[in-house]
Design a protein around this motif. Sequence first.
Motif, short mmCIF file in Angstrom:
data_model
loop_
_atom_site.label_atom_id
_atom_site.label_comp_id
_atom_site.label_asym_id
_atom_site.label_seq_id
_atom_site.Cartn_x
_atom_site.Cartn_y
_atom_site.Cartn_z
N THR A 141 -4.66 48.24 25.15
CA THR A 141 -3.41 48.05 25.90
C THR A 141 -3.02 49.53 26.03
N THR A 142 -3.00 49.97 27.39
CA THR A 142 -2.33 51.54 27.44
C THR A 142 -0.80 51.49 27.14
N ARG A 143 -0.50 52.61 26.47
CA ARG A 143 1.01 52.69 26.00
C ARG A 143 1.41 53.27 27.29
N TYR A 144 2.48 52.45 27.42
CA TYR A 144 3.52 53.04 28.77
C TYR A 144 4.00 54.17 28.59
N SER A 145 4.43 54.57 27.40
CA SER A 145 5.12 55.92 27.05
C SER A 145 4.37 57.15 27.39
N ILE A 146 3.05 56.99 27.34
CA ILE A 146 2.02 58.02 27.54
C ILE A 146 1.36 57.89 28.76
N GLY A 147 0.93 56.75 29.25
CA GLY A 147 0.01 56.46 30.34
C GLY A 147 -1.41 56.66 30.27
N LYS A 148 -2.17 55.98 31.04
CA LYS A 148 -3.53 55.78 31.37
C LYS A 148 -4.08 56.95 31.31
N GLN A 149 -5.00 57.55 30.22
CA GLN A 149 -5.95 58.98 30.43
C GLN A 149 -7.18 58.61 30.29
N GLY A 150 -7.55 57.49 30.56
CA GLY A 150 -8.96 57.00 30.84
C GLY A 150 -9.29 55.73 31.21
N ASP A 151 -10.61 55.26 31.34
CA ASP A 151 -10.66 53.75 31.75
C ASP A 151 -10.72 52.72 30.40
N PRO A 152 -9.75 52.10 30.35
CA PRO A 152 -9.56 50.98 29.48
C PRO A 152 -10.52 50.11 29.11
N CYS A 153 -11.23 49.74 30.31
CA CYS A 153 -12.80 49.17 30.08
C CYS A 153 -13.75 49.79 29.30
N THR A 154 -13.93 50.95 29.65
CA THR A 154 -14.90 51.98 29.06
C THR A 154 -14.60 51.79 27.57
N GLU A 155 -13.23 52.19 27.19
CA GLU A 155 -12.98 52.41 25.90
C GLU A 155 -12.95 51.08 25.14
N VAL A 156 -12.53 49.80 25.50
CA VAL A 156 -12.69 48.84 24.88
C VAL A 156 -14.08 48.29 24.64
N ARG A 157 -15.12 48.66 25.45
CA ARG A 157 -16.46 48.24 25.16
C ARG A 157 -17.02 49.20 24.20
N GLN A 158 -16.64 50.53 23.96
CA GLN A 158 -16.95 51.42 22.93
C GLN A 158 -16.44 50.72 21.46
N HIS A 159 -15.17 50.38 21.50
CA HIS A 159 -14.81 49.81 20.42
C HIS A 159 -15.25 48.51 19.94
N ALA A 160 -15.59 47.48 20.94
CA ALA A 160 -16.26 46.20 20.53
C ALA A 160 -17.71 46.42 20.10
N ASP A 161 -18.46 47.31 20.66
CA ASP A 161 -19.77 47.48 20.39
C ASP A 161 -19.84 48.19 19.10
N ALA A 162 -18.94 49.06 18.77
CA ALA A 162 -19.03 49.80 17.27
C ALA A 162 -18.58 48.87 16.17
N LEU A 163 -17.37 47.82 16.54
CA LEU A 163 -17.01 47.06 15.60
C LEU A 163 -17.71 45.40 15.58
N GLY A 164 -18.72 45.32 16.37
CA GLY A 164 -19.34 43.93 16.58
C GLY A 164 -20.18 43.72 15.24
N PRO A 165 -20.79 44.88 14.81
CA PRO A 165 -21.64 44.22 13.37
C PRO A 165 -20.95 44.00 12.14
N TYR A 166 -19.54 44.15 12.48
CA TYR A 166 -18.54 43.64 11.22
C TYR A 166 -17.98 42.34 11.46
N LEU A 167 -18.35 41.63 12.52
CA LEU A 167 -17.70 40.21 12.96
C LEU A 167 -18.38 39.48 12.07
N PRO A 168 -17.98 38.22 11.68
CA PRO A 168 -18.54 36.98 11.01
C PRO A 168 -19.77 36.61 11.67
#
Length: 175
Positions: A148-175
């Motif tokens: 979720t983009t923080r409205y007080s700051i505004g979008k400063q990149g591509d949210p889908c690129t960022e969420v993929r990076q986080h999901a890929d990195a945290l994926g190994p920790y999922l049950p």
Amino acid sequence: MLAIACVSTGCGEPEGETATKTSEVVTPAPSTSVNPDAELWDPCHLPDSAISATGLDPKTEVPDVAGVDFDGWQVCTWQSNAEWYSLGVLSGTPTLQAVRARDDFVGITDYSIGTRAGVQFLDAGDDKGLNCSIAVEIPQGTVMFYLTTRYSIGKQGDPCTEVRQHADALGPYLP
């Protein structure tokens, strides 16, 4: 439990009167309510080192959603070090098929995390492309990564690129 304490200690007994003490042990009845969230994986248990390595600030961890517990979901949110967005990780019982069927999600495309089947999607009402999500299957249902983009700051990149990076990195920790 308060009633048990009062019975065993005699609370509420008027002064000057003696109560007859009994050796009866009162055992509370088991709860008949079931906590549907108790069986769910809790994303707040992700290691701080993993959270930090993805560019999130572990000190900003917030369980639930704005302090509200939603039945059927375990939720944890962190702010990014870049400060323009937050990432929520949600664990719930809906199947990936149920996620695909929701009409409030659009732009649904296949996206796998490791060997886990998943989808990337957008919110139907998000005309400005401020948010992006990924859902993947786990044994109890799905885990969603919701950026979720923080409205007080505004979008400063591509949210889908960022969420993929986080999901890929945290994926190994999922049950």
